[in-house]
Design an enzyme around this catalytic site. Structure first.
Site, PDB file in Angstrom:
ATOM      1  N   ARG A 298       0.827  -1.205   0.000  1.00  0.00           N
ATOM      2  CA  ARG A 298       0.000   0.000   0.000  1.00  0.00           C
ATOM      3  C   ARG A 298       0.867   1.264   0.000  1.00  0.00           C
ATOM      4  NH1 ARG A 298      -4.766  -2.375   4.057  1.00  0.00           N
ATOM      5  NH2 ARG A 298      -5.875  -3.441   2.360  1.00  0.00           N
ATOM      6  N   PHE A 442      -5.504  -0.821  -6.932  1.00  0.00           N
ATOM      7  CA  PHE A 442      -4.491  -1.742  -6.400  1.00  0.00           C
ATOM      8  C   PHE A 442      -4.563  -1.877  -4.882  1.00  0.00           C
ATOM      9  CE2 PHE A 442      -0.537  -1.868  -9.422  1.00  0.00           C
ATOM     10  CZ  PHE A 442      -1.013  -3.027  -9.996  1.00  0.00           C
ATOM     11  N   GLU A 443      -4.186  -3.043  -4.396  1.00  0.00           N
ATOM     12  CA  GLU A 443      -3.899  -3.305  -2.975  1.00  0.00           C
ATOM     13  C   GLU A 443      -5.020  -2.874  -2.038  1.00  0.00           C
ATOM     14  OE1 GLU A 443      -1.658  -5.153  -3.205  1.00  0.00           O
ATOM     15  OE2 GLU A 443      -0.390  -4.476  -4.837  1.00  0.00           O
ATOM     16  N   GLY A 444      -6.252  -3.153  -2.422  1.00  0.00           N
ATOM     17  CA  GLY A 444      -7.416  -2.709  -1.661  1.00  0.00           C
ATOM     18  C   GLY A 444      -7.860  -1.376  -2.203  1.00  0.00           C
ATOM     19  N   GLN A 449      -9.509   1.400   1.960  1.00  0.00           N
ATOM     20  CA  GLN A 449      -8.569   2.181   2.778  1.00  0.00           C
ATOM     21  C   GLN A 449      -9.315   3.111   3.731  1.00  0.00           C
ATOM     22  OE1 GLN A 449      -5.448   1.138   2.333  1.00  0.00           O
ATOM     23  NE2 GLN A 449      -6.282  -0.104   0.668  1.00  0.00           N
TER      24      GLN A 449
END
Length: 604
Positions: A298, A442-444, A449
């Site tokens: 992240r 990306f990445e959540g 977030q």
């Protein structure tokens, strides 16, 4: 000569004037380093990025990976530069030297990676993605697993991935269906399918090591029952040589909006009944272990967005200085007046200083976040190490989500500066803008977030971490008040900070009430507002450092330092008033997004 990829003067300002990297060279792991050595390393990284990685970018964007019966073939130019990157050790700048890394502070690695990512993010990800896999094995692997994998992963002789997402589960990892059955020899047989796997298959490295989330047969449902496994593309013999091909295959690659040079794969395990995996850590620890990789990913995604923003901002700035079009506004009525560079036009100037503010503010925030990793390990007291770790936890969802959103906005505003030319392939801004969109996914995705920020991070240690964050901001506010020119900026930031704290309390209370859905419907706007306040903090900090140096600076440095104060003034005076409006919206907590009937959305 115009700067490329990242403004070196600003990189140095962050490293040596804001964050005092030279002081970090007193930490035991970095005692052999000094400013001269660090500058040389960054200069070499910049040269490699511009001379080698950047020219290969077009092949990645226009040719891209080719799927060939389970194999993925990368453009020939990628292979040459990949091999050079491995040879010149641009794969793992902050990894331990004994495993093939350079042993540099994470903040220096951030500066190196900014250049590499800005030049060619897909290629840089092939070079560096094994780092996350290696870190998990270093933390949780057996001695044998460490000996087998770490050096090969850190040097990119072997690639690394993350196999999390499944077609039906998506972000809800607890719903995954990939299963692991224990074999008599202690290994596991895995069966399942994964999608959206960056670098899941390619021909750049001789082996690829896949960390795979799966549920051991009989373990509990949901995230508590998930374990993580090491699944090599090629099995590794006891002597370290490569053995037979494992039963994990690529079944296709995605055709994407951007990052065309990245191989985004769908993967199948166990289709022949012979996919061997090795448990990493303890059973049912998969989520905890995976988040060690995910948090770094992240932060890296925020840095990726910064790299795109920096690349496009510098392209737009150079174009605005060279593109001659239109008379100066003060000479508009004079048809004999010469045409001027578009940098002279008020709206272009407003656009450029906004891009400058976002790019430079993000650079400071992201470098600061990576420095917190260094401090969390090397600071002199337990309290300082814990505080650095806690603050990093709080900032991580903001670095990722706010960085992604502002980075993308910088990219498309850069295209606006180019006008119609920017929409063509004649200039790089068109492709870089497409590439940047992935960072909010990306990445959540960014909504995840924001849920993490509201659901976990704001209340961390009963709010003590948020209070310490506020005190960090107030330190800079107090320092700014010692300089009369900056005092109004300090007052404006403090007012916004106090309003943020008030609204954070309101939102937290709402999240613990029956209006929990209303609270989370406002989590993204709250993250966005908190990101604005943090950027205000970074810009005021930059101004505090630059302001006293203006009078005695050389001509070029004087212009740079003036630019820092002007940019801080612009951000605080034009962005933070809007932030106060955002916070009022969050405070009001309008429930309409929750109350509207499903059918009322229309489209039926």
């Amino acid at each position: 000569m115009a700067q490329q990829l990242a403004d070196r003067r600003d990189v140095d300002f962050n490293l040596y004037e804001m964050f005092d990297v030279e002081a970090m060279c007193k930490f035991a792991p970095y005692e052999d380093l000094n400013k001269k050595i660090l500058n040389l390393i960054i200069t070499e990284a910049r040269s490699f990025a511009i001379k080698e990685m950047l020219p290969a970018y077009v092949d990645g964007d226009r040719i891209g990976p080719r799927f060939d019966g389970g194999n993925v073939r990368m453009p020939e130019s990628f292979k040459r530069v990949y091999d050079l990157g491995c040879e010149n050790q641009w794969t793992a700048p902050s990894a331990p030297i004994e495993y093939g890394g350079q042993g540099l502070p994470h903040i220096i690695a951030a500066a190196i990676r900014e250049y590499l990512m800005a030049a060619n993010w897909p290629l840089s990800s092939f070079l560096s993605m094994g780092n996350g896999t290696a870190r998990m094995i270093a933390l949780y692997g057996t001695d044998q697993q460490k000996a087998t994998y770490l050096t090969h992963l850190y040097t990119a002789k072997w690639g690394g991935t993350m196999l999390l997402t499944e077609p039906e589960a998506g972000t809800d990892l607890g719903a995954l269906t990939t299963t692991a059955v224990r074999n008599p020899d202690g290994t596991f047989h895995l069966t399942g399918n994964k999608i959206f796997i960056t670098n899941g298959e390619h021909d750049l490295a001789e082996n690829i090591i896949h960390p795979v989330l799966a549920r051991i047969e009989g373990d509990p449902a949901g995230t508590k029952g998930i374990s993580i496994f090491i699944v090599p593309k090629y099995l590794v013999n006891p002597d370290g040589s490569l053995g037979p091909r494992n039963d994990i295959v690529c079944t296709g690659i995605e055709e994407k909006h951007g990052i065309h040079g990245s191989a985004t794969c769908s993967m199948a395990m166990g289709s022949k009944g012979a996919c061997t995996g090795y448990l990493l850590g303890e059973a049912c620890q998969g989520m905890m272990i995976m988040f060690n990789m995910m948090n770094g990913a992240r932060l890296a995604t925020g840095a990726q967005a910064l790299s795109y923003a920096s690349h496009n901002y510098l392209c737009a700035l150079d174009y605005a200085r060279q593109r001659i079009q239109g008379r100066d506004l003060t000479d508009f009525a004079n048809h004999q007046a010469p045409s001027v560079p578009i940098l002279s036009h008020p709206d272009v100037r407003r656009n450029l200083i906004w891009m400058k503010a976002m790019t430079e503010g993000l650079r400071s925030l992201i470098y600061y976040a990576w420095q917190l990793i260094d401090l969390s390990v090397n600071a002199s007291t337990d309290e300082m190490r814990t505080d650095a770790s806690d603050l990093l936890e709080l900032l991580t969802p903001i670095v990722k989500a706010y960085g992604a959103d502002r980075g993308y906005e910088v990219c498309y505003q850069a295209m606006q500066v180019f006008g119609g030319a920017g929409y063509t392939r004649d200039y790089p801004v068109e492709a870089i803008t497409r590439d940047c969109k992935i960072t909010s996914i990306f990445e959540g995705a960014n909504g995840i977030q924001a849920m993490d920020l509201l659901g976990r991070k704001l209340g961390h240690k009963k709010g003590a971490t948020f209070v310490k964050f506020m005190e960090k901001v107030k330190e800079i506010i107090r320092a700014a008040r010692q300089k009369n020119d900056l005092s109004p900026l300090a007052d404006a930031l403090e007012a916004c900070l106090l309003r943020l704290a008030d609204v954070a309390g309101q939102l937290g209370n709402r999240a613990r009430s029956e209006d929990v859905k209303v609270a989370f419907a406002h989590s993204v706007p709250f993250l966005d507002a908190m990101g604005d306040v943090i950027m205000g903090w970074m810009h005021l900090w930059r101004a505090v450092v630059a302001h006293p140096k203006i009078e005695s600076a050389r001509k070029k440095d004087k212009a740079f330092y003036i630019g820092q104060v002007k940019t801080a003034t612009f951000f605080i005076n034009t962005v933070l008033p809007v932030t106060m409006g955002k916070l009022s919206v969050v405070s009001a907590g309008d429930p309409t997004a929750i109350d509207i009937p499903d059918a009322a959305f229309g489209g039926l």
